[in-house]
Design a protein around this motif. Structure first.
Motif, short mmCIF file in Angstrom:
data_model
loop_
_atom_site.label_atom_id
_atom_site.label_comp_id
_atom_site.label_asym_id
_atom_site.label_seq_id
_atom_site.Cartn_x
_atom_site.Cartn_y
_atom_site.Cartn_z
N THR A 135 9.03 90.08 -7.12
CA THR A 135 8.65 89.12 -6.09
C THR A 135 8.68 87.72 -6.66
OG1 THR A 135 7.22 90.78 -5.06
CG2 THR A 135 6.91 88.48 -4.39
N GLY A 136 9.41 86.82 -5.99
CA GLY A 136 9.54 85.45 -6.45
C GLY A 136 8.41 84.58 -5.96
N PRO A 137 8.34 83.33 -6.45
CA PRO A 137 7.24 82.43 -6.07
C PRO A 137 7.24 82.07 -4.59
CG PRO A 137 8.94 81.27 -7.33
CD PRO A 137 9.26 82.72 -7.43
N GLY A 138 8.38 82.16 -3.92
CA GLY A 138 8.45 81.86 -2.50
C GLY A 138 8.28 83.08 -1.62
N GLY A 139 7.94 84.21 -2.21
CA GLY A 139 7.75 85.43 -1.44
C GLY A 139 9.00 86.27 -1.29
N ILE A 140 10.10 85.87 -1.92
CA ILE A 140 11.33 86.68 -1.87
C ILE A 140 11.09 87.96 -2.65
CG2 ILE A 140 13.76 86.79 -2.55
CD1 ILE A 140 13.87 83.75 -2.28
N ARG A 141 11.41 89.10 -2.02
CA ARG A 141 11.22 90.39 -2.68
C ARG A 141 12.58 91.06 -2.90
NH1 ARG A 141 6.72 94.09 -0.20
NH2 ARG A 141 7.96 93.91 1.71
N ILE A 142 12.87 91.40 -4.14
CA ILE A 142 14.12 92.04 -4.52
C ILE A 142 13.81 93.46 -4.97
CG2 ILE A 142 16.18 91.93 -5.95
CD1 ILE A 142 15.91 89.57 -4.08
N GLY A 143 14.40 94.43 -4.26
CA GLY A 143 14.20 95.83 -4.61
C GLY A 143 15.38 96.33 -5.45
N TRP A 144 15.19 96.43 -6.74
CA TRP A 144 16.24 96.88 -7.65
C TRP A 144 16.37 98.40 -7.58
CZ3 TRP A 144 19.19 93.83 -11.14
CH2 TRP A 144 18.89 92.47 -11.12
N GLU A 145 17.59 98.86 -7.38
CA GLU A 145 17.89 100.29 -7.33
C GLU A 145 18.91 100.61 -8.42
OE1 GLU A 145 16.44 102.37 -5.41
OE2 GLU A 145 15.61 101.24 -3.73
N ILE A 146 18.48 101.27 -9.49
CA ILE A 146 19.39 101.62 -10.58
C ILE A 146 20.00 102.97 -10.26
CG2 ILE A 146 19.59 102.16 -13.02
CD1 ILE A 146 16.80 99.90 -11.82
N GLN A 147 21.31 103.00 -10.04
CA GLN A 147 21.99 104.22 -9.61
C GLN A 147 23.14 104.50 -10.57
OE1 GLN A 147 20.50 105.63 -6.85
NE2 GLN A 147 21.58 107.48 -7.45
N TYR A 148 22.85 105.28 -11.62
CA TYR A 148 23.86 105.56 -12.64
C TYR A 148 24.61 106.86 -12.38
CZ TYR A 148 22.32 101.66 -15.58
OH TYR A 148 22.04 100.41 -16.08
N HIS A 149 24.25 107.62 -11.35
CA HIS A 149 25.05 108.77 -10.96
C HIS A 149 25.42 108.64 -9.49
CE1 HIS A 149 20.88 110.12 -10.04
NE2 HIS A 149 21.45 110.71 -9.01
N HIS A 150 26.30 109.48 -9.03
CA HIS A 150 26.88 109.31 -7.70
C HIS A 150 25.84 109.48 -6.60
CE1 HIS A 150 29.78 109.32 -4.48
NE2 HIS A 150 29.34 110.49 -4.07
N LEU A 151 25.94 108.59 -5.60
CA LEU A 151 25.12 108.67 -4.41
C LEU A 151 26.03 108.38 -3.22
CD1 LEU A 151 22.12 108.99 -3.44
CD2 LEU A 151 22.05 106.49 -3.36
N GLY A 152 25.93 109.18 -2.17
CA GLY A 152 26.81 109.05 -1.02
C GLY A 152 26.58 107.78 -0.22
#
Length: 421
Positions: A135-152
């Motif tokens: 979450t940034g100082p201005g309220g921006i929320r970044i949801g990191w998704e680490i996907q190292y194997h296959h996902l449809g």
């Protein structure tokens, strides 16, 4: 590959090769059977051979007669196929350590910058969980998704939509050029590195998914060729396209994962979706500098960074062969026959594409009107403020007409005038 299953709840036989699955009275059936196994009863779908009392090769091999439905990839077609559980890829110990190390590195980086960062954060109603939420100082929320194997693709789309509904911008990380998540949501590709190097702080460069806007006037002195003509031709128009840092003129410095952690949370980097004008891929998702995004919006009148529901790609459209059900158990052959090799999706080619046509010739009885889009494009190409842009007194093409070191005529007209009789 199996093209039929037994639905244990409805007690019906499903033909996956038919558009209505053999049950036109159940319009929601496709969505029900393609739901992730984690979100439904694992015993919902049964091998037809097992249901009919014949030999199920999966059960004979000590596995399960229960099945799930996915889309295969066969000769350019995307049929629905049924596979026995479990056949989906499971992360190896090395992949699990990579995932963990990357997640921890993102959180440690964000915390070091003074940002709020947490791991395994669930959205409302626990419909989705972000690997890391920054979450940034201005309220921006970044949801990191680490996907190292296959996902449809459907899972990527569903989880991204859920994140955006909760005012979280998804940011998917992959190490694979063929990953289905590429260009289906905001993404970044890194190198395939051992987990110890990730945890040890070795340089992690963003190899794909981050671009810069390049605006140039298509003249012989330009370092770029015209995107609309073959060979080394030039059209005298202004072009704008998105390029990887190494392909910019002049070349930009590479973007590291630490840079993206900070700039995405502060709003200095933003996600952009650029629809494709041709067939095939629906469009491109990319992270870009906010300043470049503002110029792009002025040029294209695009207002939203991300579409609410991007159109499906041509490659994502399910195909139906309308065949009879094959009642033979295909356990053991499903992986080999249900999927061709996945195509490379991260090609690194220029994306987007905007061309500002030549201005009409100035008429003596009518003053020339320069639109805001024309002024913004010319200013970006010429590297000057918009208020210094004006028309050449000879050919009416936009040039740096006002301000210090400005001129009355463009370079080409000056050359032509000097070479005249």
């Amino acid at each position: 590959m199996a093209n039929g299953v037994w639905h244990t709840k409805y007690r019906i036989e499903i033909n996956l090769s038919l558009p209505d699955l053999g049950h036109p009275d159940r319009p929601d059936l496709l969505g029900e059977i393609t739901t992730s196994v984690a979100d439904r009863d694992p015993g919902l779908l049964e091998c037809l051979a097992h249901h009919e009392g014949r030999e199920c090769l999966s059960e004979t091999g000590g596995k399960s007669p229960w099945m799930f439905v996915r889309r295969g990839r066969v000769g350019g077609r995307r049929p629905l196929v049924a596979s026995h559980l479990p056949v989906t890829h499971r992360a190896t110990p090395a992949e699990s350590e990579q995932h963990k190390a990357t997640k921890e590195r993102i959180v440690e980086t964000a915390s070091g910058y003074g940002l709020d960062a947490r791991t395994e954060v669930a959205t409302a109603h626990r419909r989705s969980v972000s690997d890391a939420l920054v979450t940034g100082p201005g309220g921006i929320r970044i949801g990191w998704e680490i996907q190292y194997h296959h996902l449809g693709p459907s899972s990527v789309h569903r989880r991204s939509v859920t994140a955006m509904e909760n005012r979280i911008t998804p940011l998917w990380v992959t190490k694979d050029k063929t990953a289905a998540l590429i260009d289906r949501a905001p993404w970044a590709r890194v190198d395939d590195m051992p987990w110890r190097e990730i945890a040890g702080g070795k340089e992690m460069v963003i190899r794909g998914g981050y671009r810069y806007l390049q605006v140039w006037k298509c003249v012989p002195s330009s370092p770029r060729h015209c995107p609309h003509t073959e060979g080394a031709g030039h059209c005298e128009q202004i072009h704008a396209e998105w390029f990887l840092p190494a392909l910019c003129h002049p070349e930009k410095n590479p973007v590291h994962i630490e840079d993206l952690v900070l700039s995405s949370a502060t709003g200095e980097s933003v996600p952009v979706y650029v629809p494709n004008r041709g067939r095939g891929r629906a469009g491109r998702h990319m992270w870009v500098p906010a300043a470049d995004c503002r110029i792009w919006r002025e040029l294209t009148a695009q207002t939203a960074s991300l579409p609410e529901a991007p159109p499906p790609e041509e490659d994502d459209v399910t195909t139906f062969a309308e065949q009879e059900i094959d009642r033979t158990c295909r356990a053991g052959d499903e992986g080999r026959h249900a999927c061709d090799a996945r195509p490379v999706r991260d090609l690194g080619q220029p994306a987007g594409g905007f061309t500002l046509g030549r201005l009409p010739t100035k008429r003596a009885d009518r003053p020339m009107v320069i639109t805001p889009v024309e002024r913004a494009a010319a200013a970006a190409a010429l590297g000057c403020p918009p208020w210094e842009v004006g028309p050449c007194s000879q050919c009416s093409q936009l040039m740096r007409r006002y301000g210090r070191d400005a001129a009355m005529t463009c370079d080409l007209c000056r050359i032509a005038l000097n070479q005249g009789p």
